[in-house]
Motif scaffolding. Structure first.
Motif, PDB file in Angstrom:
ATOM      1  N   GLU A 174      14.596 117.714  14.550  1.00  0.00           N
ATOM      2  CA  GLU A 174      14.966 118.371  15.813  1.00  0.00           C
ATOM      3  C   GLU A 174      13.748 118.719  16.651  1.00  0.00           C
ATOM      4  OE1 GLU A 174      17.230 121.613  14.273  1.00  0.00           O
ATOM      5  OE2 GLU A 174      18.851 120.272  13.604  1.00  0.00           O
ATOM      6  N   HIS A 175      12.597 118.852  15.972  1.00  0.00           N
ATOM      7  CA  HIS A 175      11.364 119.165  16.707  1.00  0.00           C
ATOM      8  C   HIS A 175      10.530 117.908  16.946  1.00  0.00           C
ATOM      9  CE1 HIS A 175      12.742 123.176  15.692  1.00  0.00           C
ATOM     10  NE2 HIS A 175      11.962 123.605  16.682  1.00  0.00           N
ATOM     11  N   GLY A 176      11.167 116.750  16.814  1.00  0.00           N
ATOM     12  CA  GLY A 176      10.521 115.509  17.245  1.00  0.00           C
ATOM     13  C   GLY A 176       9.631 114.830  16.225  1.00  0.00           C
ATOM     14  N   ALA A 177       9.628 115.321  14.987  1.00  0.00           N
ATOM     15  CA  ALA A 177       8.761 114.706  13.979  1.00  0.00           C
ATOM     16  C   ALA A 177       9.523 113.642  13.194  1.00  0.00           C
ATOM     17  CB  ALA A 177       8.224 115.772  13.025  1.00  0.00           C
ATOM     18  N   SER A 178       8.842 112.550  12.867  1.00  0.00           N
ATOM     19  CA  SER A 178       9.365 111.611  11.880  1.00  0.00           C
ATOM     20  C   SER A 178       9.092 112.180  10.498  1.00  0.00           C
ATOM     21  CB  SER A 178       8.684 110.248  12.027  1.00  0.00           C
ATOM     22  OG  SER A 178       9.112 109.622  13.221  1.00  0.00           O
ATOM     23  N   VAL A 179       9.837 111.723   9.495  1.00  0.00           N
ATOM     24  CA  VAL A 179       9.684 112.268   8.148  1.00  0.00           C
ATOM     25  C   VAL A 179       9.461 111.152   7.135  1.00  0.00           C
ATOM     26  CG1 VAL A 179      10.849 113.514   6.264  1.00  0.00           C
ATOM     27  CG2 VAL A 179      11.020 114.347   8.627  1.00  0.00           C
ATOM     28  N   VAL A 180       8.461 111.364   6.275  1.00  0.00           N
ATOM     29  CA  VAL A 180       8.238 110.497   5.117  1.00  0.00           C
ATOM     30  C   VAL A 180       8.539 111.332   3.891  1.00  0.00           C
ATOM     31  CG1 VAL A 180       6.525 109.222   3.790  1.00  0.00           C
ATOM     32  CG2 VAL A 180       6.459 109.151   6.299  1.00  0.00           C
ATOM     33  N   SER A 181       9.477 110.879   3.072  1.00  0.00           N
ATOM     34  CA  SER A 181       9.904 111.683   1.931  1.00  0.00           C
ATOM     35  C   SER A 181       9.830 110.887   0.636  1.00  0.00           C
ATOM     36  CB  SER A 181      11.343 112.165   2.167  1.00  0.00           C
ATOM     37  OG  SER A 181      11.848 112.782   1.004  1.00  0.00           O
ATOM     38  N   ALA A 182       9.603 111.593  -0.466  1.00  0.00           N
ATOM     39  CA  ALA A 182       9.627 110.961  -1.784  1.00  0.00           C
ATOM     40  C   ALA A 182      10.815 111.484  -2.581  1.00  0.00           C
ATOM     41  CB  ALA A 182       8.319 111.266  -2.521  1.00  0.00           C
ATOM     42  N   ASN A 183      11.794 112.045  -1.862  1.00  0.00           N
ATOM     43  CA  ASN A 183      12.837 112.863  -2.484  1.00  0.00           C
ATOM     44  C   ASN A 183      14.093 112.061  -2.835  1.00  0.00           C
ATOM     45  OD1 ASN A 183      14.796 114.833  -3.003  1.00  0.00           O
ATOM     46  ND2 ASN A 183      13.801 116.284  -1.626  1.00  0.00           N
ATOM     47  N   LYS A 184      14.095 111.465  -4.057  1.00  0.00           N
ATOM     48  CA  LYS A 184      15.228 110.620  -4.448  1.00  0.00           C
ATOM     49  C   LYS A 184      16.518 111.420  -4.590  1.00  0.00           C
ATOM     50  CE  LYS A 184      13.405 110.953  -9.087  1.00  0.00           C
ATOM     51  NZ  LYS A 184      12.019 111.279  -8.725  1.00  0.00           N
ATOM     52  N   ALA A 185      16.429 112.672  -5.084  1.00  0.00           N
ATOM     53  CA  ALA A 185      17.634 113.475  -5.299  1.00  0.00           C
ATOM     54  C   ALA A 185      18.359 113.715  -3.975  1.00  0.00           C
ATOM     55  CB  ALA A 185      17.266 114.801  -5.957  1.00  0.00           C
TER      56      ALA A 185
END
Lengths: 430, 430
Positions: A97-108
């Motif tokens: 919502e604040h315009g950031a892209s996200v890189v996640s390692a969160n399989k769960a």
């Protein structure tokens, strides 16, 4: 060297993976700048325990207020390596919502509720990348989603949990039982103090859900994945597998049904032939075998866990997210247009290896064979071994639906001459 | 389903790969539309022999005027599966000038003059993709360029030619000599009538140049690649490898030097330990082993050639190029910022297995060992076998520069007691 303003990255979590990400961002800063087209700098690192010493991590960037960090508004990319469902889901959607892209390692989280996250990313015109969520450093998400975008994937067979592969490899090579091999894995740091998530197959099931969704362009959650752990695999099972020219692996299997109208996803121990490329995946390595219409059989192999390998996958995604930010575009997002339903385990069609303890007298084999025939499960081979009034019968079937096999086993248990069903294991990879 | 105007694709070449591309574009049209976000249609197919029957390829699209096709101006993406340097280079640059992105399977052109093509693509704001140029269906270019964009690749070891892997696999499994194995490969369609490009290593050298450039973010052409074919590999070499617990593979090897200031690229037969993941790559399969700082050891495995696998790679690139066209952006292009020079073969450091025919008399080993020591090549193991005045000496060295080994061999040839150097083979993958 570059005149572009630096891209700002917020790091959520600074454990084994997060501190490695921070370290590489510093030591490889020039390379990252060249590959992205602009410098990239850490804007802040949210942690729970700010007093813990983190070697090489700038102390002035540490904060305990993750929410404030993702709300700053000047952050281009948020890297999430905390894990778990909440508060991470809220942090990620707030970041979007604040315009950031996200890189996640969160399989769960991705396996539980990927659809919500993908929709939120699209709505805000940003990227969601998660190569690190499946099989650590091994490039899988991008090859499946992009390299095979013009092909039709029919099956994914993966060794996606290093702990259980280490345990099974030890059982296979030393003849040890499950407990003994688990103890060794724990002593060597391959298994956690509470190994439940690994040995009961929860970790692999989350990865199976993610892989199935991407491979078949549909939505699959962890609740759709049939799951059996490896705690009941015995030294006798491994020995039986060897006699058949097989080894036992804990596999994540995602398949398109024969009529193409549904998919299945499951995690369980299975026998695979020694000639199969997955059979030679040793120790804690991971590998994913993919069968596609045009490409044929592909395999991707590498370390499935660990700080540095996981950081490698995170940084590859970070470069992509930063490049897209600079180009004011987004990458390939969720593709779930096929909307194929996920069929229950009973509809899975595969082969089975069944060991029965039976009375050693004439007519037993005929009785047993009749039960298989009544349930339309066709027998491939039978091996009998007997001594002192006791005998064992090892039956390997042709391909049959899982429900038919279950009904067969139930009926076998009711026979007077069957003293017990010692083990049932699926046979895959043929 | 979609309202967007169809994207137009021109196909240059309609042989084994091209006709498969055309077929899949027709049979999988709905999937491609969903994955791209717009329909995609064939605008024309340029061929040399328009009268050849092409099953499933629309006859009205066939033309012999490739230049007119790429100059049409309404073509979004040109797929080039002709091969060779000219007229293809001119056709591709003309396509760029007319606003089309290009998907190519042309390893020879990319390895000879990739820099010119990349520059032309950038100048015209379009994409140049070529996943199919290296190892057929195996996703390699995209994983190296994008998934590992945040990592540092130090070495690439690849089996990138199926014909030679088939020949060596047969020599290994049957004990056959080179000619016999080549005959079998030809009979089964794995080798062409003129097998020079494969067996002399030209095909693998082109792929090595492409892989080295991408892995190390620098420019490497086929002229920079040291090349030795497998025509001189004998059944005795294979047997020697077996005694060492090794097998022989034709490897493409790209390495960063120890000081990080240069790179090397080479193709030659080499012994690798049976425990190495590349050792179990059988028949005509390809596999590429990658070592990176953070990711560790990765391997990518699959079919390296054939119409359908190569078409799979072409179509993956086609989807990417079409998506970029729709989004009015371009993907990751050439990244050659490190400008690392390519060192000559003499500076490559590796291990060697040398078989010498020597006189069977006292003092020979001392003489030979002295020559190695004078050239500062350290010996790991020596095995002597002798009968009837003749003897053989097998020396395996520690790591040494190739130039030092060459000088050693030259000096050994001058010894009276050395009757001949039966074979020299490098030992890799340790």
């Amino acid at each position: 060297m570059m005149r572009t303003r630096p891209l700002k990255v917020a790091l959520l979590g600074c454990g084994v993976v997060g501190s490695e990400v921070a370290r590489i961002m510093t030591t490889h800063a020039d390379d990252l700048t060249a590959r992205i087209g602009a410098p990239v700098e850490l804007a802040g690192i949210a942690v729970r325990r700010p007093d813990r010493v983190r070697k090489g991590v700038p102390a002035e960037l540490i904060t305990t207020d993750a929410t404030a960090l993702v709300k700053r508004g000047d952050v281009d990319v948020v890297v999430e390596v905390i894990g778990g469902i909440e508060p991470v889901r809220t942090l990620i959607t707030t970041a979007f919502e604040h315009g950031a892209s996200v890189v996640s390692a969160n399989k769960a989280l991705l396996a539980a509720d990927g659809a919500t996250l993908h929709a939120a990313a699209v709505q805000n015109g940003v990227d969601l990348y998660y190569e690190a969520a499946v099989a650590g450093a091994i490039p899988l998400i991008r090859p499946l989603r992009e390299s095979l975008a013009g092909d039709k994937v029919n099956r994914v067979l993966g060794i996606v949990n290093g702990t259980t592969n280490f345990i099974l490899d030890r059982m296979d090579s030393t003849g040890a039982g499950y407990s003994e091999a688990l103890d060794e894995a724990t002593a060597l740091g391959y298994a956690e103090a509470d190994p439940t998530a690994d040995v009961e197959g929860f970790d692999a099931a989350a990865k199976a859900a993610i892989l199935a969704g991407i491979a078949f362009h549909t939505r699959v959650t962890i609740d759709d994945v049939h799951r059996e752990g490896l705690t009941e695999v015995t030294a006798a099972d491994i020995a039986s597998a060897k006699r058949m020219g097989c080894t036992v692996k804990l596999l994540a299997i995602c398949e398109r049904s024969a009529d193409g109208r549904s998919v299945t996803a499951r995690v369980h121990p299975a026998m695979i032939p020694l000639s199969h490329p997955l059979a030679s995946v040793r120790e804690a390595y991971n590998a994913v075998f993919v069968e596609a219409d045009a490409a044929g059989q592909l395999m991707f192999y590498g370390p499935g866990a660990g700080g540095a390998p996981t950081a490698s996958a995170v940084l590859g995604d970070l470069v992509a997210a930063c490049r897209n930010k600079l180009a004011k575009t987004t990458g390939v997002g969720e593709s779930a247009y096929t909307r194929l339903p996920v069929s229950p385990m009973g509809e899975v069609v595969t082969r089975y290896h069944i060991s029965l303890d039976v009375a050693d007298k004439p007519g037993v084999l005929a009785q047993v064979a009749t039960v298989f025939a009544e349930h339309q499960v066709s027998i491939d081979t039978v091996r009998q071994q007997g001594k002192d009034g006791e005998a064992s019968l090892v039956v390997v079937t042709h391909r049959a639906p899982d429900a038919a096999l279950s009904a067969t086993v139930e009926a076998l248990r009711k026979l007077d001459t069957v003293r017990g069903v010692a083990s049932i294991m699926r046979v895959e990879g043929e």
